[in-house]
Design an enzyme around this catalytic site. Structure first.
Site, PDB file in Angstrom:
ATOM      1  N   ASP A 152      17.038 128.129  87.063  1.00  0.00           N
ATOM      2  CA  ASP A 152      16.050 129.166  87.368  1.00  0.00           C
ATOM      3  C   ASP A 152      15.663 129.219  88.839  1.00  0.00           C
ATOM      4  O   ASP A 152      14.854 130.054  89.243  1.00  0.00           O
ATOM      5  CB  ASP A 152      14.780 128.933  86.545  1.00  0.00           C
ATOM      6  CG  ASP A 152      13.950 127.777  87.091  1.00  0.00           C
ATOM      7  OD1 ASP A 152      14.532 126.693  87.312  1.00  0.00           O
ATOM      8  OD2 ASP A 152      12.746 127.959  87.305  1.00  0.00           O
TER       9      ASP A 152
ATOM     10  N   ASP B 208      18.724 122.623  83.817  1.00  0.00           N
ATOM     11  CA  ASP B 208      17.603 122.241  84.659  1.00  0.00           C
ATOM     12  C   ASP B 208      16.404 122.051  83.729  1.00  0.00           C
ATOM     13  O   ASP B 208      16.433 122.480  82.563  1.00  0.00           O
ATOM     14  CB  ASP B 208      17.347 123.353  85.691  1.00  0.00           C
ATOM     15  CG  ASP B 208      16.236 123.005  86.669  1.00  0.00           C
ATOM     16  OD1 ASP B 208      15.911 121.807  86.809  1.00  0.00           O
ATOM     17  OD2 ASP B 208      15.691 123.931  87.276  1.00  0.00           O
ATOM     18  N   PHE B 209      15.354 121.412  84.223  1.00  0.00           N
ATOM     19  CA  PHE B 209      14.177 121.170  83.374  1.00  0.00           C
ATOM     20  C   PHE B 209      13.070 122.193  83.618  1.00  0.00           C
ATOM     21  O   PHE B 209      12.820 123.064  82.794  1.00  0.00           O
ATOM     22  CB  PHE B 209      13.645 119.752  83.585  1.00  0.00           C
ATOM     23  CG  PHE B 209      12.369 119.488  82.838  1.00  0.00           C
ATOM     24  CD1 PHE B 209      12.369 119.392  81.450  1.00  0.00           C
ATOM     25  CD2 PHE B 209      11.151 119.360  83.508  1.00  0.00           C
ATOM     26  CE1 PHE B 209      11.187 119.168  80.744  1.00  0.00           C
ATOM     27  CE2 PHE B 209       9.967 119.130  82.827  1.00  0.00           C
ATOM     28  CZ  PHE B 209       9.987 119.041  81.433  1.00  0.00           C
ATOM     29  N   ASP B 210      12.425 122.106  84.779  1.00  0.00           N
ATOM     30  CA  ASP B 210      11.284 122.983  85.063  1.00  0.00           C
ATOM     31  C   ASP B 210      11.711 124.444  85.116  1.00  0.00           C
ATOM     32  O   ASP B 210      12.637 124.811  85.836  1.00  0.00           O
ATOM     33  CB  ASP B 210      10.645 122.597  86.396  1.00  0.00           C
ATOM     34  CG  ASP B 210       9.952 121.254  86.336  1.00  0.00           C
ATOM     35  OD1 ASP B 210       8.883 121.173  85.721  1.00  0.00           O
ATOM     36  OD2 ASP B 210      10.494 120.286  86.893  1.00  0.00           O
TER      37      ASP B 210
END
Length: 271
Positions: free
Chosen positions: A202, A27-29
């Site tokens: 997250d 995932d990024f954020d």
């Protein structure tokens, strides 16, 4: 794989022997970038970029799976020519600098989503940050938590009226086309062609990706799946950590963790 039976180092060592058949999904954020008040300001941790570049030459596949559009991801990872990008929960995808491919079933919904974004700006005003992503619209209340209930209520009502799906996140609610694409779907498809995969997430939307790895292991016992939660803030929640094999404390720590992984995989490749 379970955190009470394996350490992160042991997991990488198990991966090293099958690196050529392993995929790494992120995932990024909150995983590769710290959470920011301004969604457009998010940038990957510098150490992460260097590590992903090295890992892309050591494993079969490295991919970012995000709620962000592919264009947003490409602006931040475009220098990594071998990293795949899955944007908008898989409604968009691209290999490195290649062409962006959009899920055909989502395209008729672009005008609808654009209208919803416009209506949200009028109805909610400064109560929400409206992020229009072409195929979805995200309503953020990170700066205005006192309006969270009102924003959620408006979004659910609008989704029902328009026939859109709702995706909840951390201090955000997103409206998107009723197309069967989410992180779990992306990972379920992607792992069919590999014998090993890691997923770093997250948020509650990442639990579906964790579940996809568990499901693959259930039908293919030889498959190695590793689920990693990144506790990027106190918003991550125990639910995400409980669903993972182990937890890393922050995106900065992810950079260090991946740099150590590079050393393990390089040492194995040299032996």
């Amino acid at each position: 794989m379970s955190s009470n039976r394996v350490t992160p180092t042991e997991a990488w060592q198990a991966t090293a022997s099958r690196a050529a058949d392993c995929a790494l999904f992120f995932d990024f954020d909150g995983v590769l970038s710290p959470i920011t008040d301004d969604p457009e300001a998010s940038q990957p941790v510098p150490e992460v970029l260097e590590a992903l570049d090295a890992l892309s030459r050591l494993v079969r596949r490295v991919a970012i799976v995000s709620a962000r559009p592919v264009d947003f991801l490409r602006a931040r990872f475009g220098t990594l020519s071998e990293v795949d990008l899955f944007g908008l929960y898989g409604l968009e995808r691209s290999h490195g600098k290649g062409e962006t491919v959009t899920e055909p079933a989502a395209l008729p919904w672009v005008p609808v989503v654009e209208e919803v974004a416009s209506e949200a700006r009028t109805a909610l005003g400064d109560k929400a940050y409206v992020e229009f992503k072409r195929l979805s619209v995200a309503l953020h209340w990170r700066k205005t938590p006192e309006h969270a209930a009102e924003i959620e209520s408006w979004a659910h009502a609008e989704a029902e009226r328009r026939g859109l799906k709702v995706q909840l996140g951390r201090k955000v609610i997103e409206l998107k086309p009723p197309v069967d694409r989410d992180k779990g779907f992306v990972i379920s498809e992607a792992v069919l062609s590999v014998g090993c995969a890691w997923y770093f997430g997250d948020d509650v939307s990442d639990i579906k990706a964790f579940d996809a790895l568990r499901a693959r292991t259930a039908v293919e016992p030889g498959f190695l799946g590793v689920c990693v939660a990144v506790a990027s803030s106190d918003e991550t929640g125990q639910e995400v950590s409980d669903a993972a094999d182990f937890t890393i404390e922050s995106p900065v720590a992810v950079g260090t963790f991946l740099a150590d992984a590079v050393k393990i995989l390089q040492a194995n490749a040299a032996s």
